[in-house]
Design an enzyme around this catalytic site. Sequence first.
Site, PDB file in Angstrom:
ATOM      1  N   VAL A 203       0.834  -1.248   0.111  1.00 15.71           N
ATOM      2  CA  VAL A 203      -0.071  -0.014  -0.132  1.00 15.71           C
ATOM      3  C   VAL A 203       0.893   1.117  -0.064  1.00 15.71           C
ATOM      4  O   VAL A 203       1.817   1.336   0.877  1.00 15.71           O
ATOM      5  CB  VAL A 203      -0.996  -0.093   1.133  1.00 15.71           C
ATOM      6  CG1 VAL A 203      -0.328  -0.426   2.572  1.00 15.71           C
ATOM      7  CG2 VAL A 203      -1.858   1.139   1.331  1.00 15.71           C
ATOM      8  N   HIS A 204       0.688   2.132  -0.874  1.00 14.35           N
ATOM      9  CA  HIS A 204       1.459   3.487  -0.989  1.00 14.35           C
ATOM     10  C   HIS A 204       0.779   4.496  -1.774  1.00 14.35           C
ATOM     11  O   HIS A 204       1.176   5.735  -1.578  1.00 14.35           O
ATOM     12  CB  HIS A 204       2.714   2.945  -1.846  1.00 14.35           C
ATOM     13  CG  HIS A 204       2.484   3.031  -3.151  1.00 14.35           C
ATOM     14  ND1 HIS A 204       2.379   1.971  -3.980  1.00 14.35           N
ATOM     15  CD2 HIS A 204       2.370   4.027  -4.432  1.00 14.35           C
ATOM     16  CE1 HIS A 204       1.916   1.830  -5.174  1.00 14.35           C
ATOM     17  NE2 HIS A 204       2.252   3.190  -5.543  1.00 14.35           N
ATOM     18  N   ARG A 205      -0.562   4.505  -1.923  1.00 11.67           N
ATOM     19  CA  ARG A 205      -1.036   5.572  -2.471  1.00 11.67           C
ATOM     20  C   ARG A 205      -1.511   6.643  -1.413  1.00 11.67           C
ATOM     21  O   ARG A 205      -1.903   6.238  -0.407  1.00 11.67           O
ATOM     22  CB  ARG A 205      -2.535   5.245  -3.027  1.00 11.67           C
ATOM     23  CG  ARG A 205      -2.649   4.177  -4.172  1.00 11.67           C
ATOM     24  CD  ARG A 205      -2.425   4.936  -5.500  1.00 11.67           C
ATOM     25  NE  ARG A 205      -1.935   4.079  -6.535  1.00 11.67           N
ATOM     26  CZ  ARG A 205      -1.077   4.239  -7.281  1.00 11.67           C
ATOM     27  NH1 ARG A 205      -0.252   5.234  -7.393  1.00 11.67           N
ATOM     28  NH2 ARG A 205      -0.377   3.119  -8.099  1.00 11.67           N
ATOM     29  N   ARG A 236       7.108   5.839   1.648  1.00  8.86           N
ATOM     30  CA  ARG A 236       6.154   6.791   1.827  1.00  8.86           C
ATOM     31  C   ARG A 236       5.296   6.335   3.057  1.00  8.86           C
ATOM     32  O   ARG A 236       4.827   6.938   4.113  1.00  8.86           O
ATOM     33  CB  ARG A 236       5.245   7.098   0.741  1.00  8.86           C
ATOM     34  CG  ARG A 236       3.947   7.858   1.019  1.00  8.86           C
ATOM     35  CD  ARG A 236       2.734   7.907  -0.278  1.00  8.86           C
ATOM     36  NE  ARG A 236       3.314   8.657  -1.291  1.00  8.86           N
ATOM     37  CZ  ARG A 236       3.131  10.006  -0.898  1.00  8.86           C
ATOM     38  NH1 ARG A 236       2.597  10.535  -0.035  1.00  8.86           N
ATOM     39  NH2 ARG A 236       3.551  10.802  -2.325  1.00  8.86           N
ATOM     40  N   ASP A 274      -2.775  -1.449  -3.448  1.00  7.25           N
ATOM     41  CA  ASP A 274      -3.308  -0.480  -4.308  1.00  7.25           C
ATOM     42  C   ASP A 274      -2.543  -0.083  -5.415  1.00  7.25           C
ATOM     43  O   ASP A 274      -2.503   0.956  -6.031  1.00  7.25           O
ATOM     44  CB  ASP A 274      -3.449   0.889  -3.055  1.00  7.25           C
ATOM     45  CG  ASP A 274      -2.331   1.350  -2.808  1.00  7.25           C
ATOM     46  OD1 ASP A 274      -1.181   0.822  -2.930  1.00  7.25           O
ATOM     47  OD2 ASP A 274      -2.462   2.301  -1.634  1.00  7.25           O
TER      48      ASP A 274
END
Length: 350
Positions: A203-205, A236, A274
């Site tokens: 997950v990084h959005r 991130r 994501d």
Amino acid sequence: MRICTVVGARPQFVKAWVVSQALEEAGIQEYLVHTGQHYDYEMSQVFFSELGLRSPDVNLGVGSASQAVQTARMMTAIEDVLQTSEGLEGVLVYGDTNSTLAASMAAVKLGMPLFHVEAGLRSYNRKMPEEINRVVTDRLATLLFCPTHTSITNLESEGITNGVVFTGDVMFEGVRRMSDSKQKSKGRGQLSNIPSEFILATVHRPSNVDDTATLSEILSALGDSGLPVVFPVHPRTAHQLEGLPMPENVIVVPPVGYGDMIGLIHRAQTVITDSGGVQKEAFWLATPCITLRDETEWKETLRGGWNQLAGARKERILSALKNRPTGEPEIDDPGNASAIISESILGRAN
Ligand code: UD1
Ligand code: UDP
């Protein structure tokens, strides 16, 4: 023929790996520019070392900053490179990152042909920085290399038909090549102790990780998933995770190399992600995927329920985990995207 290729972020290295070889075979010389958007070893150098990608001719070392500052720094530096390098006949860009946008703007303002790999993808969600980057890049590009039929239809609906080429997906070639290779990891180092049945999560959005409540909801779903969860953490996300409790079944690891990642996707019981690239890779490797978004640019992966959209909501994620697809995913990619791309670029020069 000599062109400039601009890359800078993780998903672009795996695409360039495939296309650069096809360009070389077609006799097209590449001047390779790395913007420096991604710079940690695990986010950049690991791909060059592992995949044998040629070292960049120049690394602009732009690093992290706000959207506008990062893009502006890249544009300034790329313009300089394009003006000082001899004999360039076009600029090749990949996907939808700020590196893509900056290179596109710099190239066309110097009157250079622009070649866009992964053209025509749309989420129709303008809150995503990538959607802005795609829309602008496709408006500017000379040759638009479309990986799916949906991407061609998207361009048509925007009145873009000139220079549009259906290619199939270069990442499909990458997955096939890695799956056949000995590099596909069966689990080395810290990945060797992973249980035989597990979920893989990435997950990084910004919409999922920059808000603590949303990220906590996702962690809570992973915690209640009923299986160990292997979680290679994007930098991130790592910053946002500081101070948040991690469920006991979640095995946090740094970002992994491409061979390890393809091995993990292949072996996982389910992928929760994501990422654009990881959704596709799960589909091609016949691993059920749950996407932590409400829309996807890769609609083909939804066929047969192999990819389910669950947003970032725990109940939807847990319910999607129970809905397992049957049979095999219906893959219709021709599998020779990189050859079509190199021939099209060469054809433009002749
Ligand atoms: C970028 C792309 C996104 C792509 C993703 C792939 C844009 C707008 N976004 O998002 O489309 O899916 O790359 O991974 O171009 N950081 C590090 N080390 C690094 C790189 C980043 O610590 O090597 C941290 C920094 O705190 C940085 C943050 O990660 O501020 C975000 O990096 P950035 O490149 O701006 O965006 P991504 O979220 O990686
Ligand atoms: N990837 C990887 N290691 C990781 C996470 C992702 O090698 O720890 C690969 C993944 O298999 C895919 C690409 O990086 O090929 C996708 O990058 P990412 O998810 O960062 O970006 P997106 O595709 O969402 O733009």
